[in-house]
Design an enzyme around this catalytic site. Structure first.
Site, short mmCIF file in Angstrom:
data_model
loop_
_atom_site.label_atom_id
_atom_site.label_comp_id
_atom_site.label_asym_id
_atom_site.label_seq_id
_atom_site.Cartn_x
_atom_site.Cartn_y
_atom_site.Cartn_z
N LYS A 1 29.73 5.16 30.86
CA LYS A 1 29.18 6.29 31.32
C LYS A 1 27.82 6.18 30.09
O LYS A 1 27.93 5.67 29.02
CB LYS A 1 29.54 7.38 30.28
CG LYS A 1 31.17 7.88 31.98
CD LYS A 1 31.93 9.07 30.97
CE LYS A 1 31.92 10.49 30.76
NZ LYS A 1 32.65 10.59 29.70
N GLY B 1 35.35 4.01 19.74
CA GLY B 1 34.75 5.02 19.71
C GLY B 1 33.81 5.43 18.00
O GLY B 1 32.86 5.50 17.43
#
Ligand code: ADP
Ligand code: MG
Length: 395
Positions: free
Chosen positions: A195, A374
């Site tokens: 993404k 993350g």
């Protein structure tokens, strides 16, 4: 950034709460990858060597503030015992911690039940953190990969106890910090993965520091489309097209070269049993780009060859399927070789990227493979992570 280090603490006989990230993948109650456990080895060994009494607290999965048997940290006991060579005593809830810490013998570690069984954890609840802190003298923050979350066991608890950075957290900040602050130039960033929207922050914050940005993986197709090409059924994030156009323009005006794939390996979908290589300008309407092609591999290598620092985030193809793994594998091999030759400082961030490098056995040959996922992305986007901020001291 300077952090309070454990070697500044008196540890002998002290009751130490360590925030680890043992959020390992489980399949039918079995750990399929123990990297997240072994990553804390040095920190725990240091504490034990200095005669501290150690308790470990972690989250596991997403239990949403309720007790869920399949996410109990009980399942980690035997692996923790095997990795650290100690006996694990288990605390089912916060009320058990104090008594069990009192009677903890040398050679024993306390492991606390999944902290996310408590809804207060994610709320960063101060009273909950106070309760968690009561049985302890010192807190050690070692969970870099959870440091982008301001939760009770990563943030609030640090305001209740003298807190220090663990060795894993320290190493992550040092290695990633080197890339963020003053990367040795030329500096190349390799981006891939699924993404664009996940990586917008990183692209924005690093665009002007980089000399080149190589884009592969699913992400490349949004950029190819933004440059006017037809991309068939490839992954394209319509809502990120404007961003891609903007970035291509910004890169051009600031002299950063963005390198997009010239050829791609296409198939009917990620599970396809075979792929064919086509030029990026001629992707058929009904096919999906699933890996970078051999010309692109060479093109990427050429840029990497002239660089001193590489930051890589996101696999360059669907590496889980051997048919589309070649690009990721070849680039990993090349970076490993340049790193071996001391020509490159190489940092890999992102959970799947780390998994890919590990799968192809290049893990130990990179300068640093972040456990961050993350957190490693947010590290580049933000000034400081919430779980790190309370540890920082004025320089
Ligand atoms: P990381 O966890 O390293 O940040 P991401 O989560 O962004 O990486 O992306 C990893 C996923 O991207 C992998 O599962 C991989 O299969 C997928 N991927 C890579 N290239 C493509 C592609 N061309 N099309 C679709 N998915 C891709
Ligand atoms: Mg991922």
């Amino acid at each position: 950034m300077k952090l309070r280090q454990i070697d500044q603490a008196t540890l002998k006989g002290k009751k130490v709460l360590v925030r680890v990230d043992f959020n390992v993948p489980l399949k039918d109650g079995k750990i399929t990858d123990n990297t997240r456990i072994t990553a804390h080895k040095e920190t725990i060994e240091l504490l034990i060597k200095n005669s501290a009494k150690v308790a470990l607290v972690t989250h596991l999965g997403r239990p949403k503030g309720e007790s869920v048997d399949s996410l109990s940290t009980k399942q980690l006991i035997s692996e923790v015992e095997a990795q650290f060579g100690m006996k694990v005593i288990f605390a089912r809830d916060l009320d058990e911690i104090s008594g069990k810490m009192e009677s903890l013998e040398p050679g024993e570690l306390l492991l606390i039940e999944n902290i996310r069984f408590y809804p207060e954890e994610k709320k960063n609840d101060r009273d909950f953190a106070k309760k968690l802190a009561i049985p302890f003298d010192i807190f050690v923050m070692d969970a870099f990969s959870a440091a982008h979350r301001a939760h009770a066991s990563t943030d609030a608890v640090q305001h209740e106890l003298p807190s220090f950075a663990g060795l894993l957290l320290k190493k992550e900040i040092e290695m990633l910090g080197k890339v963020k602050k003053d990367p040795e130039k030329p500096f190349v960033i390799i981006l891939g993965g699924a993404k664009v929207s996940d990586k917008i922050g990183v692209i924005e914050s690093l665009l002007e520091k980089a000399d080149s940005i190589l884009i592969g993986g699913g992400m490349a197709f949004t950029f190819l489309k933004a440059s006017g090409l037809e991309t068939g059924t490839s992954l394209v994030e319509e809502e990120s097209l404007n961003f891609a156009v903007e970035m291509l323009g910004k890169a051009r005006s600031s002299g950063v070269s963005i390198v997009l794939p010239e050829d791609v390996k296409i198939g009917t979908g990620p599970e396809d049993k075979e792929g064919i290589t086509v030029k990026a300008v001629s992707i058929p309407e009904d096919k999906m780009g699933l890996d970078i092609g051999p010309e692109t591999v060479e093109l990427f290598k050429k840029t990497i060859k002239g660089s001193r620092t590489v930051l890589w985030n996101g696999p360059l193809g669907v590496f889980e399927n051997p048919v589309f793994a070649e690009g990721t594998k070849e680039i990993a091999a090349y970076i490993a070789e340049r790193t071996d030759n001391k020509e490159l400082f190489s940092v890999i961030g992102g959970g799947d990227s780390a998994a890919a490098v590990k799968k192809f056995k290049y893990e130990t040959r990179m300068s640093h493979v972040s456990t961050g996922g993350g957190a490693s992305l947010e590290f580049f986007e933000k000034e400081i992570l919430p779980g790190v901020e309370p540890l920082s001291v004025d320089e």
